[in-house]
Design a protein around this motif. Sequence first.
Motif, mmCIF file in Angstrom:
data_model
loop_
_atom_site.group_PDB
_atom_site.id
_atom_site.type_symbol
_atom_site.label_atom_id
_atom_site.label_comp_id
_atom_site.label_asym_id
_atom_site.label_seq_id
_atom_site.Cartn_x
_atom_site.Cartn_y
_atom_site.Cartn_z
ATOM 1 N N ASN A 12 -129.055 14.965 -21.492
ATOM 2 C CA ASN A 12 -127.981 15.574 -22.625
ATOM 3 C C ASN A 12 -127.399 15.768 -21.426
ATOM 4 O O ASN A 12 -127.632 17.371 -20.176
ATOM 5 C CB ASN A 12 -129.307 16.241 -23.338
ATOM 6 C CG ASN A 12 -128.194 17.313 -24.412
ATOM 7 O OD1 ASN A 12 -126.826 17.760 -24.681
ATOM 8 N ND2 ASN A 12 -128.873 18.182 -25.004
ATOM 9 N N ASN A 13 -125.805 15.699 -21.650
ATOM 10 C CA ASN A 13 -125.098 16.949 -21.382
ATOM 11 C C ASN A 13 -124.729 18.141 -21.380
ATOM 12 O O ASN A 13 -123.125 19.086 -21.544
ATOM 13 C CB ASN A 13 -123.793 15.924 -20.555
ATOM 14 C CG ASN A 13 -122.672 15.384 -21.966
ATOM 15 O OD1 ASN A 13 -122.546 16.302 -23.385
ATOM 16 N ND2 ASN A 13 -122.024 14.771 -21.682
ATOM 17 N N ARG A 14 -125.210 18.944 -22.587
ATOM 18 C CA ARG A 14 -124.556 20.005 -23.325
ATOM 19 C C ARG A 14 -125.983 20.684 -23.461
ATOM 20 O O ARG A 14 -125.937 21.541 -24.523
ATOM 21 C CB ARG A 14 -123.895 19.753 -24.481
ATOM 22 C CG ARG A 14 -122.622 18.830 -24.908
ATOM 23 C CD ARG A 14 -121.598 19.699 -24.995
ATOM 24 N NE ARG A 14 -120.848 18.845 -24.948
ATOM 25 C CZ ARG A 14 -119.362 19.079 -24.764
ATOM 26 N NH1 ARG A 14 -119.072 19.952 -24.326
ATOM 27 N NH2 ARG A 14 -117.901 18.105 -24.811
ATOM 28 N N ASN A 33 -124.730 14.508 -30.964
ATOM 29 C CA ASN A 33 -123.649 13.450 -31.517
ATOM 30 C C ASN A 33 -123.948 12.321 -30.140
ATOM 31 O O ASN A 33 -124.790 13.197 -28.571
ATOM 32 C CB ASN A 33 -122.905 13.521 -31.497
ATOM 33 C CG ASN A 33 -121.988 14.853 -30.712
ATOM 34 O OD1 ASN A 33 -121.693 14.520 -29.475
ATOM 35 N ND2 ASN A 33 -121.441 15.230 -32.155
ATOM 36 N N SER A 34 -123.991 11.051 -29.741
ATOM 37 C CA SER A 34 -123.813 10.169 -28.552
ATOM 38 C C SER A 34 -122.988 11.042 -27.728
ATOM 39 O O SER A 34 -123.542 10.469 -26.480
ATOM 40 C CB SER A 34 -123.469 8.818 -28.935
ATOM 41 O OG SER A 34 -122.158 8.466 -29.609
ATOM 42 N N GLU A 35 -122.390 11.753 -27.867
ATOM 43 C CA GLU A 35 -121.162 11.900 -27.103
ATOM 44 C C GLU A 35 -121.261 13.377 -26.288
ATOM 45 O O GLU A 35 -121.164 13.464 -25.183
ATOM 46 C CB GLU A 35 -119.408 11.487 -28.175
ATOM 47 C CG GLU A 35 -118.643 11.427 -28.293
ATOM 48 C CD GLU A 35 -119.446 11.476 -29.907
ATOM 49 O OE1 GLU A 35 -119.517 11.383 -30.526
ATOM 50 O OE2 GLU A 35 -118.392 10.173 -30.386
ATOM 51 N N GLU A 36 -122.585 13.885 -26.666
ATOM 52 C CA GLU A 36 -123.369 15.021 -25.553
ATOM 53 C C GLU A 36 -124.172 14.184 -24.883
ATOM 54 O O GLU A 36 -125.112 14.988 -24.219
ATOM 55 C CB GLU A 36 -123.948 15.966 -26.691
ATOM 56 C CG GLU A 36 -122.430 16.514 -27.344
ATOM 57 C CD GLU A 36 -122.557 17.866 -28.105
ATOM 58 O OE1 GLU A 36 -124.370 17.870 -28.379
ATOM 59 O OE2 GLU A 36 -122.018 18.132 -28.761
ATOM 60 N N THR A 37 -124.218 13.100 -24.574
ATOM 61 C CA THR A 37 -125.228 12.450 -24.028
ATOM 62 C C THR A 37 -124.803 11.154 -22.520
ATOM 63 O O THR A 37 -123.386 11.008 -22.447
ATOM 64 C CB THR A 37 -125.864 11.381 -24.542
ATOM 65 O OG1 THR A 37 -125.582 10.455 -25.376
ATOM 66 C CG2 THR A 37 -127.316 12.579 -25.449
ATOM 67 N N ASP A 38 -125.105 11.188 -21.394
ATOM 68 C CA ASP A 38 -125.353 10.777 -20.689
ATOM 69 C C ASP A 38 -126.018 9.737 -20.314
ATOM 70 O O ASP A 38 -127.553 9.593 -20.528
ATOM 71 C CB ASP A 38 -124.316 11.033 -19.802
ATOM 72 C CG ASP A 38 -123.421 11.920 -19.875
ATOM 73 O OD1 ASP A 38 -122.207 11.395 -20.192
ATOM 74 O OD2 ASP A 38 -123.034 13.107 -19.019
ATOM 75 N N ALA A 46 -129.271 17.458 -27.758
ATOM 76 C CA ALA A 46 -127.678 16.494 -28.658
ATOM 77 C C ALA A 46 -127.056 16.944 -30.095
ATOM 78 O O ALA A 46 -128.452 16.771 -30.513
ATOM 79 C CB ALA A 46 -127.760 15.384 -28.024
#
Length: 51
Positions: free
Chosen positions: A30-32, A38-43, A36
């Motif tokens: 999780n980058n936030r 949504n998927s945009e907040e993961t890497d 998370a």
Amino acid sequence: MAKDVMCEVNNCKFWANGNKCNATSIYVVNNRGTNARNSEETDCKTFESKI
């Protein structure tokens, strides 16, 4: 555990025909923070360039 992990990043060394990931394990972060939304907040940390 998922049997098929799909991936559209064809320059990853784990990418296989049919947009499948052939890595033995997948590491997603999780980058936030810790949760998370949504998927945009993961890497995907499993990615390795085949170049």
